[in-house]
Design an enzyme around this catalytic site. Structure first.
Site, PDB file in Angstrom:
ATOM      1  N   ASP A  51       0.838  -1.204   0.000  1.00 16.11           N
ATOM      2  CA  ASP A  51       0.000   0.000   0.000  1.00 16.11           C
ATOM      3  C   ASP A  51       0.873   1.254   0.000  1.00 16.11           C
ATOM      4  OD1 ASP A  51       0.878  -0.211   2.589  1.00 16.11           O
ATOM      5  OD2 ASP A  51      -1.110  -0.083   3.522  1.00 16.11           O
ATOM      6  N   SER A  52       2.216   1.060  -0.040  1.00 19.43           N
ATOM      7  CA  SER A  52       3.119   2.186  -0.295  1.00 19.43           C
ATOM      8  C   SER A  52       2.850   2.756  -1.683  1.00 19.43           C
ATOM      9  CB  SER A  52       4.587   1.750  -0.173  1.00 19.43           C
ATOM     10  OG  SER A  52       4.824   0.553  -0.895  1.00 19.43           O
ATOM     11  N   ASP A  90      -1.081  -6.057  -0.240  1.00 20.00           N
ATOM     12  CA  ASP A  90      -1.513  -5.443   1.021  1.00 20.00           C
ATOM     13  C   ASP A  90      -3.021  -5.224   1.034  1.00 20.00           C
ATOM     14  OD1 ASP A  90       0.580  -5.078   2.787  1.00 20.00           O
ATOM     15  OD2 ASP A  90       1.230  -3.193   1.870  1.00 20.00           O
ATOM     16  N   LYS A 120      -1.346  -9.435   2.702  1.00 18.60           N
ATOM     17  CA  LYS A 120      -0.617  -9.014   3.897  1.00 18.60           C
ATOM     18  C   LYS A 120      -1.469  -8.006   4.644  1.00 18.60           C
ATOM     19  CE  LYS A 120       3.170  -6.096   3.757  1.00 18.60           C
ATOM     20  NZ  LYS A 120       2.714  -4.950   4.566  1.00 18.60           N
ATOM     21  N   GLU A 122      -1.565  -5.507   8.524  1.00 15.02           N
ATOM     22  CA  GLU A 122      -0.756  -4.959   9.613  1.00 15.02           C
ATOM     23  C   GLU A 122      -1.422  -5.195  10.966  1.00 15.02           C
ATOM     24  OE1 GLU A 122       0.026  -0.789   8.874  1.00 15.02           O
ATOM     25  OE2 GLU A 122       0.920  -1.189   6.917  1.00 15.02           O
ATOM     26  N   GLU A 189       9.101  -4.248  10.513  1.00 18.58           N
ATOM     27  CA  GLU A 189       9.536  -2.949   9.985  1.00 18.58           C
ATOM     28  C   GLU A 189      10.099  -2.055  11.083  1.00 18.58           C
ATOM     29  OE1 GLU A 189       6.833  -1.027   7.281  1.00 18.58           O
ATOM     30  OE2 GLU A 189       7.984   0.831   7.269  1.00 18.58           O
TER      31      GLU A 189
HETATM   32  O1  KIV Z   1       3.552  -1.137   1.599  1.00 15.53           O
HETATM   33  C1  KIV Z   1       4.731  -1.489   1.633  1.00 15.53           C
HETATM   34  O2  KIV Z   1       5.541  -1.188   0.742  1.00 15.53           O
HETATM   35  C2  KIV Z   1       5.174  -2.315   2.748  1.00 15.53           C
HETATM   36  C3  KIV Z   1       6.646  -2.553   2.883  1.00 15.53           C
HETATM   37  C4  KIV Z   1       7.306  -1.354   3.412  1.00 15.53           C
HETATM   38  C5  KIV Z   1       6.931  -3.757   3.702  1.00 15.53           C
HETATM   39  O3  KIV Z   1       4.382  -2.740   3.530  1.00 15.53           O
END
Ligand code: KIV
Length: 271
Positions: A51-52, A90, A120, A122, A189
């Site tokens: 989600d980056s 994510d 994934k 969090e 992280e």
């Molecule tokens: O969203 C992302 O890029 C991440 C990484 C920093 C692990 O969760």
């Protein structure tokens, strides 16, 4: 022979076997077809459609605004490019924290509409019910502990996490809870390297670090950061493997110059 050289397709089981053999796992983010293709051809083990994307693709300050529809668009583009790597996507903010049925519905949309292999999310104990529900549908889940950017407004800052005993203890117990639930891996992280090492030795699933030192089972970086496309973000843990922003700007400036000076196109570049 090294496992990563032997496998035609990386699965969650391959990652588990790599941990057992002490083979490090290489993971990077990607959000589009062209980059994902290059990463896969280069031999990356795991591609995270993170989600980056909210930051590096859409230009938002945090990861919070990106939607499930946006993530599905990015993930489907990545999956179309990939033959070998495991693609993990994510679950974006707000699509799994409410209740476990909502979380399952979000995960199912990702799996159905993108063709990815895993999701994934969090958090630790507080999202275990959602993790269990998603796993019960046969969807592989990766956890994410330590600095969890979706909770940035709670933390207030992106500084290193779990430096105090209470938070470190909670992180260790969260990692064990995720492993016990059946997660196939966990991202750690921006936590102290020593703590990441302890967690790695205490769970039977691969740990993937970002700013978590060397004693983890693999590493992940945001592609645009490690290629030097982004410039503003320079944490200590970030190793830049290229200065692509300079190369891209240089190429674009050369093009502009050629157009303005009528040097492009030349005789061979026309019909
Ligand atoms: O969203 C992302 O890029 C991440 C990484 C920093 C692990 O969760």
């Amino acid at each position: 022979m090294a496992l990563h050289k032997n496998v035609k397709r990386v699965t969650t089981h391959v990652l588990g076997a790599m941990k057992l053999k002490g083979e490090k796992i290489a993971m990077l983010t990607a959000y589009d077809y062209s980059f994902a293709r290059l990463l896969d051809q280069a031999g990356i083990d795991v591609i995270l459609v993170g989600d980056s994307a909210s930051n590096v693709m859409a230009g938002y300050e945090t990861t919070l605004p990106i939607t499930l529809d946006h993530m599905i668009y990015h993930a489907a583009s990545v999956v179309r490019a990939v033959n070998r790597a495991l693609v993990v996507v994510d679950l974006p903010f707000g699509t799994y924290q409410g209740n476990s049925m909502g979380a399952l519905a979000s995960a199912i949309r990702i799996m159905k509409e993108t063709g990815a292999s895993a999701i994934k999310l969090e958090g630790g104990e507080e999202i275990i019910e959602s993790v269990d529900r998603i796993l019960s549908a046969g969807i592989p889940v990766m956890g994410h502990l330590g600095l969890t950017p979706q909770a940035i407004h709670k933390f207030g800052t992106y500084v290193v996490r779990a430096t105090e005993t209470d938070e470190a203890e909670k992180l260790k117990s969260d990692a064990k809870a995720l492993a016990k639930s059946g997660c196939f891996g966990v991202v750690l992280e921006k936590i102290p390297a020593k703590l990441a090492g302890e967690v790695t030795r205490s769970v039977n699933i691969p740990t993937i670090g970002i700013g978590a030192g060397p004693e983890v089972d693999g590493q992940v970086l945001v592609l645009h950061d490690m290629l030097g496309i982004t410039q503003e973000f320079s944490p200590r843990f970030l190793r830049r493997y290229h200065n692509l922003q300079m190369e891209i700007k240089g190429a674009v400036q050369n093009y502009i110059e050629d157009v303005r000076s009528k040097n492009f196109p030349n005789e061979k570049e026309q019909y």
